[in-house]
Write a protein that holds these residues in place. Sequence first.
Motif, PDB file in Angstrom:
ATOM      1  N   THR A 224       7.847   4.360  -9.148  1.00 48.04           N
ATOM      2  CA  THR A 224       9.099   5.092  -8.940  1.00 48.04           C
ATOM      3  C   THR A 224       8.825   6.581  -8.789  1.00 48.04           C
ATOM      4  O   THR A 224       9.394   7.253  -7.918  1.00 48.04           O
ATOM      5  CB  THR A 224      10.063   4.854 -10.121  1.00 48.04           C
ATOM      6  N   GLN A 225       7.919   7.103  -9.607  1.00 47.53           N
ATOM      7  CA  GLN A 225       7.528   8.513  -9.487  1.00 47.53           C
ATOM      8  C   GLN A 225       6.919   8.787  -8.116  1.00 47.53           C
ATOM      9  O   GLN A 225       7.193   9.825  -7.494  1.00 47.53           O
ATOM     10  CB  GLN A 225       6.528   8.873 -10.586  1.00 47.53           C
ATOM     11  N   LEU A 226       6.108   7.859  -7.634  1.00 47.70           N
ATOM     12  CA  LEU A 226       5.473   8.031  -6.330  1.00 47.70           C
ATOM     13  C   LEU A 226       6.522   8.105  -5.222  1.00 47.70           C
ATOM     14  O   LEU A 226       6.476   8.990  -4.356  1.00 47.70           O
ATOM     15  CB  LEU A 226       4.517   6.862  -6.074  1.00 47.70           C
ATOM     16  N   LEU A 227       7.495   7.186  -5.244  1.00 45.89           N
ATOM     17  CA  LEU A 227       8.531   7.160  -4.210  1.00 45.89           C
ATOM     18  C   LEU A 227       9.438   8.375  -4.284  1.00 45.89           C
ATOM     19  O   LEU A 227       9.949   8.852  -3.271  1.00 45.89           O
ATOM     20  CB  LEU A 227       9.370   5.880  -4.328  1.00 45.89           C
ATOM     21  N   THR A 228       9.648   8.874  -5.499  1.00 43.72           N
ATOM     22  CA  THR A 228      10.480  10.064  -5.666  1.00 43.72           C
ATOM     23  C   THR A 228       9.772  11.302  -5.132  1.00 43.72           C
ATOM     24  O   THR A 228      10.394  12.180  -4.535  1.00 43.72           O
ATOM     25  CB  THR A 228      10.820  10.264  -7.159  1.00 43.72           C
ATOM     26  N   LYS A 229       8.466  11.342  -5.324  1.00 41.33           N
ATOM     27  CA  LYS A 229       7.685  12.530  -4.955  1.00 41.33           C
ATOM     28  C   LYS A 229       7.365  12.589  -3.462  1.00 41.33           C
ATOM     29  O   LYS A 229       7.278  13.673  -2.882  1.00 41.33           O
ATOM     30  CB  LYS A 229       6.383  12.531  -5.759  1.00 41.33           C
ATOM     31  N   LEU A 247       8.973  -6.241  -7.423  1.00 40.24           N
ATOM     32  CA  LEU A 247       8.851  -4.796  -7.207  1.00 40.24           C
ATOM     33  C   LEU A 247       9.815  -4.296  -6.140  1.00 40.24           C
ATOM     34  O   LEU A 247      10.420  -3.231  -6.279  1.00 40.24           O
ATOM     35  CB  LEU A 247       7.417  -4.439  -6.811  1.00 40.24           C
ATOM     36  N   SER A 248       9.966  -5.050  -5.043  1.00 36.33           N
ATOM     37  CA  SER A 248      10.846  -4.592  -3.965  1.00 36.33           C
ATOM     38  C   SER A 248      12.289  -4.502  -4.453  1.00 36.33           C
ATOM     39  O   SER A 248      13.000  -3.532  -4.146  1.00 36.33           O
ATOM     40  CB  SER A 248      10.735  -5.505  -2.739  1.00 36.33           C
ATOM     41  N   GLU A 249      12.733  -5.489  -5.251  1.00 39.43           N
ATOM     42  CA  GLU A 249      14.102  -5.468  -5.762  1.00 39.43           C
ATOM     43  C   GLU A 249      14.308  -4.307  -6.732  1.00 39.43           C
ATOM     44  O   GLU A 249      15.292  -3.559  -6.643  1.00 39.43           O
ATOM     45  CB  GLU A 249      14.418  -6.793  -6.466  1.00 39.43           C
ATOM     46  N   GLU A 258      15.329   2.454   1.100  1.00 35.42           N
ATOM     47  CA  GLU A 258      15.231   1.116   1.675  1.00 35.42           C
ATOM     48  C   GLU A 258      13.844   0.565   1.360  1.00 35.42           C
ATOM     49  O   GLU A 258      12.837   1.127   1.768  1.00 35.42           O
ATOM     50  CB  GLU A 258      15.453   1.146   3.188  1.00 35.42           C
ATOM     51  N   VAL A 259      13.810  -0.526   0.609  1.00 34.06           N
ATOM     52  CA  VAL A 259      12.554  -1.171   0.225  1.00 34.06           C
ATOM     53  C   VAL A 259      12.660  -2.646   0.589  1.00 34.06           C
ATOM     54  O   VAL A 259      13.622  -3.311   0.201  1.00 34.06           O
ATOM     55  CB  VAL A 259      12.273  -1.018  -1.291  1.00 34.06           C
ATOM     56  N   ARG A 260      11.703  -3.160   1.331  1.00 34.21           N
ATOM     57  CA  ARG A 260      11.737  -4.566   1.745  1.00 34.21           C
ATOM     58  C   ARG A 260      10.439  -5.274   1.360  1.00 34.21           C
ATOM     59  O   ARG A 260       9.388  -4.638   1.252  1.00 34.21           O
ATOM     60  CB  ARG A 260      11.944  -4.676   3.258  1.00 34.21           C
ATOM     61  N   PRO A 261      10.516  -6.606   1.192  1.00 34.60           N
ATOM     62  CA  PRO A 261       9.310  -7.382   0.860  1.00 34.60           C
ATOM     63  C   PRO A 261       8.663  -7.972   2.106  1.00 34.60           C
ATOM     64  O   PRO A 261       9.311  -8.150   3.143  1.00 34.60           O
ATOM     65  CB  PRO A 261       9.865  -8.501  -0.025  1.00 34.60           C
ATOM     66  N   VAL A 285      10.052   1.765   2.717  1.00 33.17           N
ATOM     67  CA  VAL A 285       8.893   1.343   1.931  1.00 33.17           C
ATOM     68  C   VAL A 285       8.769  -0.173   2.027  1.00 33.17           C
ATOM     69  O   VAL A 285       9.748  -0.896   1.832  1.00 33.17           O
ATOM     70  CB  VAL A 285       9.035   1.764   0.449  1.00 33.17           C
ATOM     71  N   MET A 286       7.573  -0.646   2.340  1.00 35.94           N
ATOM     72  CA  MET A 286       7.311  -2.082   2.392  1.00 35.94           C
ATOM     73  C   MET A 286       6.443  -2.471   1.203  1.00 35.94           C
ATOM     74  O   MET A 286       5.367  -1.893   0.992  1.00 35.94           O
ATOM     75  CB  MET A 286       6.590  -2.446   3.686  1.00 35.94           C
TER      76      MET A 286
END
Length: 593
Positions: A224-229, A247-249, A258-261, A285-286
């Motif tokens: 989550t920190q990575l995606l925020t940064k 993780l995607s959910e 938007e995050v998909r599996p 993000v995939m």
Amino acid sequence: MDELLTDNAAPRAALRRIFGFDAFRGVQEQVVTRVLGGQSTLAVMPTGAGKSLTYQLPAVMLPGTCVVVSPLIALMHDQLRAARANGIRAATLTSADADWRETMDRYRAGELDLLYIAPERASQPQFRDLLQQSPVALFAVDEAHCVSEWGHDFRPDYRQLRPLLDSFPDVPRLALTATADAHTRADILTQLGIGDDGLIVAGFDRPNIQYNILHRDNGLRQLTQLLTKHAGPGIIYASTRRKVEELSERLAAVTRREVRPYHAGLSSEDRAANQAAFVASENMVMVATIAFGMGIDKPDVRFVAHAGVPKSIEAYYQETGRAGRDGDPAVAVMLWSAGDFAFARQRLGELEERRQPGERARLDALAGLVETPACRRAQLLRHFGENPPETCGNCDNCLDPPRVIEVTELARKLLSAAYRTGQSFGFGHLQKVLTGADDERVRQRGHDQLSVFGIVEAEEARLLQPLARALQARGCLVTTEHGGLALGADARAILKGEMPVVIARPPGGGKSRGRDRGANPDGDPLFEALRALRRDLAAEADVPPYVVFHDATLREMASRKPRDLDEMGTISGIGVRKLEAYGEAFLEVIARH
């Protein structure tokens, strides 16, 4: 044609006209010159170094068709779109193509510069018969490490290519890969019939990628920190389908991105839809298993994360190499745990006996990369036979050097405790024994009477866990089938004082270290307007935005603000075809700003 092949200005002129670049990068010109001279070549070039250009440019300049063997249909179709956008006459001949009859007719008529084919079809006699009906300019074998049993992505169908190549003895062969150690390179040369003098190794360094390797203490929080940064498209690799879904959910819920599996358990329709959405996106993000990625030629991936350890350094290099292919700054993050290595070492026993030594060596090399307190990039490059500088300035250990601690005596105490308790107890129990904890289970088993009971002081005790992780990563401590810790490789040498043990004190908080370097101008209205136009044009043409122009081209437009087509045509990445197709539309947007 002889003049064309001997004049170095001709390839550079074609490079400017077709691709919009003024100069070759790295060893591209060296490879192109050999191909134009009819010499067979194995080119080892890092991901993002422009491997496809080394056969696409000769394909346009040489008479006949360049036949490209590629392992995945998705990769072929991705490269097909990019080639056609530059005005190159290209087609694919795969099971997914309804226009295969038309493609064969175009080949026979000499109307194709490039023909992409899968190795399974390339090795068939019918395909060889088709190739006899029109001149072949070049055979290009992409992802050539797949031909070698020593490679990490061995594909048996690649082994069947040699008869096809040998039936056209006067046609040069170009093998391309980003991931091949010395042993694999030698095998590729042999399997594809390329002489030793045909090897060109460009080096493996990807200086724009910042490497970060962290112990996984709370994977969801760390990701989550990575995606925020970090904004922009990203890939997160997870080891199982269940982990991908989970993780995607959860990341979609907590980050509002938007995050998909993507994994093999999804329907082919869902996989195709998610992949298409990712390729077209500018911020998606995939979360995926390793089934995703080889077929993606997306240049603007800003980060790649591993939620657990990859299979090997080769796999890690290839997977992280999907970030920053456009040359802009990108980040690679690996989250690891001792359990990942314990599980991987257990799986070694399930392999064929002849494969076990090689896979064990790969796992040991990966453990060395994870453990090192020194430069990650230097460790990575040395694995591929290079002699890099001691520091790179762009990995977690260089940006925030960890404190190195010599813990040989503590390691001897921990290994002794594992041995004296019968090599059947987990870390928690060993920790209680070593620290002299008042614990009923310890007393019941008589472990409070052992010589190792209470021999670790409080100051040392906090280093026991990172030490245990390091010893497990190295294989000096191995997990038994019941979850206990037993002595493994090199444990005896450590116990006898013959091998020192050094660990890095892990950073607190588990945060990704290093600076956040954004690739694009933040809040520039002209740049955002150019991106909006790119999105509209891409949607209209049904191609990903980067096929229209890369971010770097848009940044140069926003900076230089060309006033006419002549000025626009001097910007890097704008060839003749794209200038004709898109130039006026972008000039209008620039004029309004």
